[in-house]
Design a protein around this motif. Structure first.
Motif, short mmCIF file in Angstrom:
data_model
loop_
_atom_site.label_atom_id
_atom_site.label_comp_id
_atom_site.label_asym_id
_atom_site.label_seq_id
_atom_site.Cartn_x
_atom_site.Cartn_y
_atom_site.Cartn_z
N SER A 66 0.80 -1.23 0.00
CA SER A 66 0.00 0.00 0.00
C SER A 66 0.83 1.28 0.00
O SER A 66 0.56 2.19 -0.79
N PRO A 67 1.87 1.41 0.85
CA PRO A 67 2.67 2.64 0.79
C PRO A 67 3.40 2.79 -0.55
O PRO A 67 3.54 3.90 -1.06
N ARG A 68 3.86 1.68 -1.13
CA ARG A 68 4.55 1.73 -2.41
C ARG A 68 3.59 2.14 -3.52
O ARG A 68 3.91 2.96 -4.38
N VAL A 69 2.38 1.58 -3.50
CA VAL A 69 1.37 1.94 -4.50
C VAL A 69 1.03 3.42 -4.38
O VAL A 69 0.95 4.14 -5.38
N ALA A 70 0.84 3.90 -3.16
CA ALA A 70 0.53 5.31 -2.96
C ALA A 70 1.68 6.20 -3.46
O ALA A 70 1.44 7.24 -4.09
N ALA A 71 2.90 5.79 -3.21
CA ALA A 71 4.06 6.56 -3.69
C ALA A 71 4.11 6.56 -5.21
O ALA A 71 4.45 7.57 -5.83
N ARG A 72 3.76 5.45 -5.83
CA ARG A 72 3.75 5.37 -7.29
C ARG A 72 2.60 6.20 -7.89
O ARG A 72 2.73 6.79 -8.95
N ILE A 73 1.46 6.24 -7.18
CA ILE A 73 0.35 7.08 -7.64
C ILE A 73 0.77 8.55 -7.57
O ILE A 73 0.52 9.32 -8.50
N LEU A 74 1.42 8.94 -6.48
CA LEU A 74 1.91 10.31 -6.36
C LEU A 74 2.94 10.61 -7.44
O LEU A 74 2.89 11.67 -8.08
N TYR A 75 3.86 9.69 -7.67
CA TYR A 75 4.87 9.86 -8.72
C TYR A 75 4.19 10.00 -10.09
O TYR A 75 4.57 10.85 -10.90
N LEU A 76 3.19 9.18 -10.34
CA LEU A 76 2.48 9.21 -11.62
C LEU A 76 1.82 10.56 -11.86
O LEU A 76 1.79 11.05 -12.99
N SER A 77 1.33 11.18 -10.81
CA SER A 77 0.65 12.48 -10.96
C SER A 77 1.58 13.54 -11.54
O SER A 77 1.13 14.46 -12.21
N GLN A 78 2.88 13.37 -11.32
CA GLN A 78 3.85 14.36 -11.78
C GLN A 78 4.70 13.87 -12.94
O GLN A 78 5.46 14.65 -13.52
N ASN A 79 4.59 12.60 -13.30
CA ASN A 79 5.45 12.02 -14.33
C ASN A 79 4.64 11.10 -15.25
O ASN A 79 4.99 9.95 -15.46
N VAL A 80 3.57 11.62 -15.80
CA VAL A 80 2.71 10.81 -16.65
C VAL A 80 3.30 10.73 -18.06
O VAL A 80 3.95 11.65 -18.53
N SER A 81 3.12 9.57 -18.69
CA SER A 81 3.48 9.37 -20.09
C SER A 81 2.30 8.63 -20.72
O SER A 81 1.43 8.13 -20.00
N PRO A 82 2.26 8.56 -22.04
CA PRO A 82 1.12 7.85 -22.66
C PRO A 82 0.97 6.41 -22.17
O PRO A 82 -0.14 5.97 -21.89
N LEU A 83 2.08 5.68 -22.06
CA LEU A 83 2.01 4.28 -21.59
C LEU A 83 1.56 4.22 -20.14
O LEU A 83 0.71 3.39 -19.78
N ARG A 84 2.09 5.07 -19.30
CA ARG A 84 1.71 5.07 -17.89
C ARG A 84 0.25 5.48 -17.72
O ARG A 84 -0.44 4.98 -16.83
#
Length: 166
Positions: A66-84
């Motif tokens: 859960s903490p890793r998923v939340a960190a990845r969701i936060l990361y995704l919010s600032q580092n989105v790409s078409p594949l992501r």
């Protein structure tokens, strides 16, 4: 804007995946109570719920996933790409763009879960329901902790969990 769409798709996809499993397994688990349960069934049910709550819910989800998923969701919010964006739930769960060791663990754990599902599927009631109610306990804990960690990641003062990016 794409970052918010990716976050929404990521958390929604994960919620649907876990929610679907909770819904399906709960229905099977409740069938357990249609049977005449002996003392050893009740004991097994308590052990299943406590064991899965601790090992899957607390240790697996709350302390790791859960903490890793939340960190990845936060990361995704600032580092989105078409594949992501397209595969946001899979990205958030760590199936790609993650350190090699974690990717191996993720795929191995997924394979192990699939094997366990196939084995438990062979059990007859009430034993299958007893196991499934334990799994539901762990999944509910996991879904709740994932939502809480995600809220903490976005709205807390400091969130120091790693997204484990390569």
């Amino acid at each position: 804007m794409l970052g918010y769409i990716a976050v929404l798709w990521g958390i929604t996809g994960i919620g649907l995946l876990l929610g679907s499993a909770i819904y399906r397994l709960s229905a099977i688990g409740w069938q357990t109570f249609d049977y005449s349960l002996e003392w050893h069934h009740w004991l097994a049910l308590v052990v299943s719920i406590v064991f899965m709550g601790f090992s899957e819910g607390y240790r697996g989800f709350q302390q790791g996933w859960s903490p890793r998923v939340a960190a990845r969701i936060l990361y995704l919010s600032q580092n989105v790409s078409p594949l992501r964006l397209l595969l946001a739930p899979l990205f958030c769960m760590g199936f790609f763009s993650i350190v090699r060791k974690r990717m191996i663990v993720t795929y191995s754990l997924t394979l192990g879960i699939i094997v366990m599902v196939l084995l438990v599927h062979q059990l007859e009631q009430p034993w299958r329901g007893i196991v499934d109610l334990g799994v539901v306990t762990g999944l509910l804990w996991g879904l709740t902790s994932t939502c809480l960690f995600t809220l903490r990641a976005f709205f807390g003062k400091n969130f120091e969990h790693s997204p484990e990016m390569p």
